[in-house]
Design an enzyme around this catalytic site. Structure first.
Site, PDB file in Angstrom:
ATOM      1  CG  ASN A 121      52.229 -17.304  14.141  1.00  0.00           C
ATOM      2  OD1 ASN A 121      53.229 -18.018  14.150  1.00  0.00           O
ATOM      3  ND2 ASN A 121      52.134 -16.250  13.360  1.00  0.00           N
TER       4      ASN A 121
ATOM      5  CD  GLU B 287      49.366 -15.632   9.816  1.00  0.00           C
ATOM      6  OE1 GLU B 287      49.394 -15.660   8.566  1.00  0.00           O
ATOM      7  OE2 GLU B 287      49.940 -14.749  10.490  1.00  0.00           O
TER       8      GLU B 287
ATOM      9  CD  GLU C 158      51.999 -15.016  22.296  1.00  0.00           C
ATOM     10  OE1 GLU C 158      51.426 -15.486  21.279  1.00  0.00           O
ATOM     11  OE2 GLU C 158      52.492 -13.881  22.324  1.00  0.00           O
TER      12      GLU C 158
ATOM     13  CB  CYS D  20      48.076  -9.894  20.993  1.00  0.00           C
ATOM     14  SG  CYS D  20      47.040 -11.336  21.242  1.00  0.00           S
TER      15      CYS D  20
ATOM     16  CB  CYS E 107      48.160 -13.901  24.182  1.00  0.00           C
ATOM     17  SG  CYS E 107      47.905 -14.723  22.584  1.00  0.00           S
TER      18      CYS E 107
END
Ligand code: THU
Length: 131
Positions: free
Chosen positions: A42, A44, A55, A86, A89
């Site tokens: 990830n 951010e 992902e 999520c 994804c």
């Protein structure tokens, strides 16, 4: 590469996460048909909505490298809960993967396997018909 090795790759990917806001580190490892593994983490951003999940980082990297056939994906995360992907994804996975595509979600004592069809049944596909 077997699923437990792919899970290890996901944990290695997690080490590159850029997550200063949530402090929740996520790693993904995507196995391609030719045996190549693409890792993602990830990433951010101070403007939170620009964050990219692990992902999708892995999938987009693989696509950008010319890969189109995927065998499975492992996901690992910091924290206690099982790192199911999520909704965004899941929808991106549907774009490139079949319903039986296996997703391996890391747990403290190993991993669970769940198919993309289980994660996102009746998914949206452009122009798809029910008939
Ligand atoms: N995150 C992922 O990387 N994958 C998911 O499937 C769910 C959420 C990340 C995004 C954000 O950096 C952090 O986890 C908290 O939401």
């Amino acid at each position: 590469m077997n699923p437990s090795e792919l899970v290890k790759e996901a944990f290695q990917a997690l080490e590159h996460a850029h997550a200063p806001y949530s402090e929740y580190l996520v790693g993904a490892a995507l196995l391609c048909a030719d045996g190549t593994v693409f890792r993602g983490c990830n990433v951010e951003n101070a403007s939170y909505g620009l964050t990219n999940c692990a992902e999708r980082t892995a999938i987009f990297s693989a696509i950008a490298a010319g890969q189109r056939e995927f065998i499975g994906m492992a996901i690992a995360a910091s924290g206690e809960s099982t790192p199911y992907p999520c909704g965004a994804c899941r929808q991106v996975m549907v774009e490139f993967c079949q319903q039986d595509f296996p997703v391996y979600v890391a747990k403290s004592d190993g991993f669970d396997t769940i198919s993309l069809g289980e994660l996102l049944p009746n998914s949206f596909e452009f122009g798809a018909s029910d008939a």
